[in-house]
Design an enzyme around this catalytic site. Structure first.
Site, mmCIF file in Angstrom:
data_model
loop_
_atom_site.group_PDB
_atom_site.id
_atom_site.type_symbol
_atom_site.label_atom_id
_atom_site.label_comp_id
_atom_site.label_asym_id
_atom_site.label_seq_id
_atom_site.Cartn_x
_atom_site.Cartn_y
_atom_site.Cartn_z
ATOM 1 N N TYR A 198 59.044 72.648 74.029
ATOM 2 C CA TYR A 198 57.776 72.187 74.600
ATOM 3 C C TYR A 198 56.757 73.328 74.635
ATOM 4 C CZ TYR A 198 54.535 69.731 77.664
ATOM 5 O OH TYR A 198 53.427 69.111 78.174
ATOM 6 N N PHE A 216 30.323 63.731 59.313
ATOM 7 C CA PHE A 216 31.292 62.690 58.981
ATOM 8 C C PHE A 216 31.218 61.622 60.080
ATOM 9 C CE2 PHE A 216 35.734 61.088 59.283
ATOM 10 C CZ PHE A 216 35.753 60.430 58.075
ATOM 11 N N ASP A 217 31.672 60.377 59.797
ATOM 12 C CA ASP A 217 31.406 59.304 60.774
ATOM 13 C C ASP A 217 32.048 59.519 62.143
ATOM 14 O OD1 ASP A 217 33.911 58.578 59.852
ATOM 15 O OD2 ASP A 217 33.273 56.698 58.937
ATOM 16 N N ASP A 255 33.237 71.980 59.376
ATOM 17 C CA ASP A 255 34.139 70.831 59.371
ATOM 18 C C ASP A 255 34.892 70.980 58.056
ATOM 19 O OD1 ASP A 255 35.459 68.460 59.260
ATOM 20 O OD2 ASP A 255 33.722 67.206 59.733
ATOM 21 N N ALA A 259 37.753 70.009 56.557
ATOM 22 C CA ALA A 259 38.832 69.118 56.086
ATOM 23 C C ALA A 259 39.206 69.380 54.625
ATOM 24 C CB ALA A 259 38.434 67.663 56.282
ATOM 25 N N LYS A 263 43.930 66.135 55.335
ATOM 26 C CA LYS A 263 43.275 66.315 54.029
ATOM 27 C C LYS A 263 43.885 67.574 53.396
ATOM 28 C CE LYS A 263 40.640 63.159 56.098
ATOM 29 N NZ LYS A 263 39.595 63.550 56.947
ATOM 30 N N HIS A 267 33.017 47.142 59.905
ATOM 31 C CA HIS A 267 33.705 46.997 58.622
ATOM 32 C C HIS A 267 35.224 46.959 58.763
ATOM 33 C CE1 HIS A 267 33.335 51.267 59.403
ATOM 34 N NE2 HIS A 267 34.300 51.508 58.542
HETATM 35 C C1 LIG Z 1 38.846 62.908 58.017
HETATM 36 C C2 LIG Z 1 37.704 63.728 58.462
HETATM 37 C C3 LIG Z 1 37.489 63.964 59.824
HETATM 38 C C4 LIG Z 1 38.320 63.344 60.920
HETATM 39 O O1 LIG Z 1 39.651 63.732 60.817
HETATM 40 P P1 LIG Z 1 40.854 62.757 61.220
HETATM 41 O O2 LIG Z 1 42.059 63.600 60.958
HETATM 42 O O3 LIG Z 1 40.758 61.532 60.363
HETATM 43 O O4 LIG Z 1 40.688 62.432 62.670
HETATM 44 C C5 LIG Z 1 36.409 64.767 60.167
HETATM 45 N N1 LIG Z 1 35.604 65.291 59.224
HETATM 46 C C6 LIG Z 1 35.798 65.097 57.919
HETATM 47 C C7 LIG Z 1 34.883 65.702 56.924
HETATM 48 C C8 LIG Z 1 36.848 64.291 57.489
HETATM 49 O O5 LIG Z 1 37.005 64.063 56.188
#
Ligand SMILES: *Cc1c(COP(=O)(O)O)cnc(C)c1O
Length: 455
Positions: A67, A119-120, A210, A212, A253, A445
């Protein structure tokens, strides 16, 4: 060629056209409603859908599930620190948790975040904090057909202007998304990132990545930015992280993991505030909502993802699919990125009006023709209607995204996609538009119901 061979195989579902027609009717023509067992080639997303390496599975077996203070955490922390240079590393269960924690600790209502494109989920978490998310993509991004290499850049002119305006003190954060997922996966140049960093430093505004798809961005920098031609993707990635004050990372990613993420920070006081939120909502800071084995698998994935041979084969897969798509007569957002192709459905299905969702129509047709699941990024995703179903806003472009899971589909699968695209083009005049019959008030969507409207 791919720099790996196949050790484990998973059969893919094969369905008949009649089965696919029945499945589509059952889910009210919403591809999110399909069972994965009804999909032959799943190009819905590249998030968490990649194949792990033998070394990642082995690392998972060696995971320590303590833990507090697990060996897996210390290994993960060392690997991430080495890559990013950030002293404070907080694991989270996925990228959006890092967003929620950072914004809860850093933003106060009424503030502004600025990005090349949020990103959304990033935008949603900014807005949930009572703040405003402002996108400043570069002007080149508007020409879908141009093959400018860095259409993911932030508009530096407008960024500087925003930082000089009377309300500039409300800007709490600048976020650079690498690659720019909301902007068709287009990369950001190191020159653009460095200039954005200089502006942020000058105005005392923190800069976050960000990150990813940091490795894919780094690969494209080595290919298209002359000053970086002789560097490895790993070296470029290290430089990018060092230009910023911290990062948000979805390890689903470029961690090549099935789940996970992290928040990287230079500011120790901020990290302490984030840690409190982490403990309250994700888990103790040495696991952050993940299993010990996940931390080890991510650490291994982060070391594999910058392998130039892997990145090159991924780029070539995207280019192969791009050629098949153009040959079929469908235009894509140029140039193709690494994680997805964006089909210009609005141009292909010009007989379908925006409020009849040409992107959705093409996505449904690709499923009917060959069991391919893709996702609409057009007026179904971005548009709005009034209570009577009259369109209020439509999207600027009607797109369909074909995402490429990492190390998962080979040339045979992509050739099948090419054949299905060609078949869809052949029958394009007969492809119907769609009408919404039911929609939730938020993120419609995912859950809406539709029906075809024959023309
Ligand atoms: C996928 C993504 C996120 C969010 O990450 P999750 O692991 O899906 O919560 C944030 N920013 C970008 C650019 C992404 O592609």
């Amino acid at each position: 060629m791919e720099p790996y061979r196949i050790k484990v195989v998973e059969p893919i579902p094969v369905t008949t056209r009649v089965q696919r027609e029945q499945a589509l009717r059952r889910v009210h023509y919403n591809l999110f409603g399909l069972r994965a067992d009804e999909v032959t080639i799943d190009l819905l997303t590249d998030s968490g859908t990649g194949a792990l390496s033998a070394a990642q599975w082995a690392a998972g077996m060696a995971g320590d599930e303590s833990y507090a203070g697990s060996r897996s955490f210390y290994h993960f922390q060392e690997v991430v620190r080495d890559l990013t240079s950030y002293p404070c590393i907080l694991p989270v269960h996925q990228g959006r948790a890092a967003e929620r924690i950072l914004f809860s600790a850093l933003l106060t209502p009424g503030q502004i975040t600025v990005s090349n494109t949020h990103f959304d989920t990033t935008r949603a978490n900014v807005e949930l904090s009572g703040c405003q998310a402002v996108d400043l993509p570069c002007p080149e991004a508007q020409d879908l057909d141009s093959s400018e290499p860095f259409k993911g850049n932030v508009d530096l002119y407008r960024l500087e202007e925003a930082l000089h305006r009377p309300d500039a003190s409300r800007i709490a954060l600048v976020i650079m998304t690498l690659t720019n997922n909301g902007g068709a996966g287009q990369p950001v140049s190191m020159d653009n990132l460095a200039r954005a960093a200089t502006l942020c430093r000058k105005h005392g505004v923190p800069l976050f990545l960000d990150a990813a798809r940091f490795a894919e961005n780094a690969w494209l920098v080595t290919q298209h930015e002359p000053a970086y031609r002789d560097m490895s993707p790993r070296q470029v990635a290290e430089q990018a992280f060092r230009l910023a004050d911290g990062c948000l990372m979805s390890a689903k990613k470029d961690g090549i993991a099935h789940i996970g993420g992290f928040l990287g920070l230079r500011d120790r006081a901020l990290a302490e505030r984030c840690e409190l939120l982490l403990i309250a909502t994700e888990g103790f800071p040495t696991y952050g909502g993940l299993a010990g084995r996940d931390l080890d698998m991510i650490a291994q994935g982060l070391t594999e993802v910058t392998d130039p041979r892997y990145l090159q084969s991924r780029a070539e897969a995207a280019h192969h699919l791009a050629r098949l798509t153009r040959d079929a007569g469908i235009s894509i957002i140029e140039p193709p990125g690494l994680h997805a192709l964006y089909l210009n459905a609005g141009r292909l299905l010009s007989h379908i009006a925006a409020h009849r969702f040409p992107g959705h129509a093409l996505a449904c047709q690709l499923y009917l023709e060959g069991g391919i699941r893709s996702v609409e990024l057009g007026s179904l995703y971005l548009g709005q209607e009034d209570e009577n179903g009259a369109p209020v806003t439509t999207a600027p472009y009607e797109l369909v995204r074909l995402a490429l899971p990492r190390r998962t589909y080979g040339p045979g699968h992509l050739n099948h996609v090419g054949e299905v695209l060609a078949a869809a083009v052949k029958s394009k005049e007969r492809i119907p538009g769609y009408r919404l019959v039911e929609q939730p008030s938020l993120l419609r969507h995912f859950r809406c119901k539709l029906e075809p409207v024959p023309s």
